[in-house]
Design a protein around this motif. Structure first.
Motif, short mmCIF file in Angstrom:
data_model
loop_
_atom_site.label_atom_id
_atom_site.label_comp_id
_atom_site.label_asym_id
_atom_site.label_seq_id
_atom_site.Cartn_x
_atom_site.Cartn_y
_atom_site.Cartn_z
N SER A 49 8.14 6.94 -2.35
CA SER A 49 6.72 6.75 -2.09
C SER A 49 5.95 6.30 -3.33
N ILE A 50 6.49 6.59 -4.50
CA ILE A 50 5.79 6.22 -5.73
C ILE A 50 5.62 4.70 -5.82
N TYR A 51 6.54 3.95 -5.19
CA TYR A 51 6.45 2.50 -5.25
C TYR A 51 5.41 1.96 -4.27
N GLY A 52 4.89 2.81 -3.40
CA GLY A 52 3.84 2.37 -2.49
C GLY A 52 2.62 1.88 -3.25
N ASP A 53 2.23 2.60 -4.29
CA ASP A 53 1.09 2.20 -5.11
C ASP A 53 1.49 1.21 -6.20
N LEU A 54 2.64 1.45 -6.80
CA LEU A 54 3.07 0.58 -7.90
C LEU A 54 3.29 -0.85 -7.44
N LEU A 55 3.83 -1.02 -6.24
CA LEU A 55 4.14 -2.35 -5.73
C LEU A 55 3.21 -2.81 -4.62
N GLY A 56 2.31 -1.93 -4.21
CA GLY A 56 1.42 -2.28 -3.12
C GLY A 56 2.10 -2.32 -1.78
N ALA A 57 3.24 -1.66 -1.68
CA ALA A 57 4.01 -1.70 -0.43
C ALA A 57 3.35 -0.92 0.69
N ASN A 58 2.40 -0.08 0.36
CA ASN A 58 1.71 0.70 1.40
C ASN A 58 0.46 -0.02 1.91
N ARG A 59 0.24 -1.25 1.49
CA ARG A 59 -0.96 -1.97 1.91
C ARG A 59 -0.66 -3.25 2.69
N THR A 60 0.60 -3.51 2.94
CA THR A 60 0.96 -4.71 3.69
C THR A 60 2.28 -4.49 4.39
N ALA A 61 2.44 -5.12 5.55
CA ALA A 61 3.70 -5.06 6.28
C ALA A 61 4.53 -6.31 6.05
N SER A 62 4.01 -7.24 5.26
CA SER A 62 4.75 -8.48 4.98
C SER A 62 5.78 -8.24 3.89
N PRO A 63 6.83 -9.05 3.85
CA PRO A 63 7.81 -8.92 2.76
C PRO A 63 7.12 -9.03 1.42
N LEU A 64 7.33 -8.05 0.59
CA LEU A 64 6.58 -7.97 -0.66
C LEU A 64 7.50 -7.94 -1.87
N VAL A 65 8.51 -7.12 -1.80
CA VAL A 65 9.39 -6.93 -2.94
C VAL A 65 10.56 -7.88 -2.81
N TYR A 66 10.92 -8.51 -3.90
CA TYR A 66 12.04 -9.43 -3.88
C TYR A 66 13.14 -8.88 -4.78
N TYR A 67 14.27 -8.70 -4.17
CA TYR A 67 15.42 -8.21 -4.93
C TYR A 67 15.92 -9.32 -5.85
N PHE A 68 16.13 -8.99 -7.10
CA PHE A 68 16.57 -9.96 -8.11
C PHE A 68 17.94 -9.56 -8.63
N ALA A 69 18.87 -10.47 -8.62
CA ALA A 69 20.21 -10.18 -9.10
C ALA A 69 20.67 -11.29 -10.03
N THR A 70 21.27 -10.92 -11.13
CA THR A 70 21.89 -11.89 -12.01
C THR A 70 23.38 -11.91 -11.70
N LEU A 71 23.85 -13.00 -11.15
CA LEU A 71 25.23 -13.07 -10.69
C LEU A 71 26.16 -13.45 -11.83
#
Length: 216
Positions: A49-71
């Motif tokens: 839940s801490i990421y709800g405020d940090l990332l704004g994930a609790n304010r939108t239902a649209s894809p917000l966070v993008y997973y980043f991977a270095t292959l």
């Protein structure tokens, strides 16, 4: 840490330690089951839940966070980067076994995704579910099972993993029994201190009464 989990995860874990902060979309399905639906699919997962405020994930239902991977693969000496849209299926205050919180309690918190999502995040480096390693297998017996049944299952599993490197078996009831012993010791200590305090109060009262009588 990203964990790929099966859809019956929360059928096995203890409900007493599950605290849900908020869900993206109300559903009759369980949290883990929702990550296997076409509505959310491989773009969803569970985060703290801490990421709800940090990332704004609790304010939108649209894809917000993008997973980043270095292959590991490089092209012309440059490592390839892979992005995947991600929508939290739910924000978790707490959940058994995994690190979730609405406070900055842990340096790094866990993230739960479906097994197909785990394959998608590998960007093709993991070809099949068969290539995924199994880290933990959690077993929950039915309510009708007795302690004898539990001991029988435990004995069978110990015979299977006996002598194999990297395999361990943890019994929840062993942890509960240890906590019960600690609780019993604390209760006994509390009763003892209460009795001592009452005895001291009694003798203090006697002393006060004797002093008053003597002065009169």
């Amino acid at each position: 840490t990203i964990h790929g989990v099966s859809l019956n995860l929360y059928d096995v874990l203890l409900d007493e330690f599950l605290v849900i902060g908020s869900v993206a979309q109300p559903s009759t399905l369980g949290l883990a089951e929702q990550m296997y639906t076409t509505r959310l699919g491989t773009e969803s997962g569970l985060i703290g839940s801490i990421y709800g405020d940090l990332l704004g994930a609790n304010r939108t239902a649209s894809p917000l966070v993008y997973y980043f991977a270095t292959l590991p693969k490089t092209v012309d000496g440059v490592r390839q980067k892979y992005f995947l849209p991600f929508t939290p299926a739910a924000l978790m205050d707490a959940t058994p076994r995994f690190l979730f919180s609405k406070y900055p309690t842990f340096f790094l918190e866990d993230m739960l995704v479906s097994i197909p999502s785990t394959l998608a995040m590998s960007a093709g480096w993991i070809r099949s579910v068969d290539d995924l390693g199994l880290r933990e297998l959690m077993i929950r017996l039915t309510p009708e099972a007795t302690m004898s049944d539990k001991d029988s299952v435990k004995s069978t599993l110990l015979d299977v993993v006996d002598g194999r490197i990297g395999f361990t078996l943890r019994d929840y009831f062993d942890d509960v029994r240890a906590l019960d012993k600690v609780q019993l010791a604390l209760t006994a200590f509390s009763i003892f201190t209460t009795v001592v305090a009452m005895a001291l109060c009694f003798f203090s009262l006697l002393a006060s009464m004797y002093t008053n009588i003597h002065e009169q």
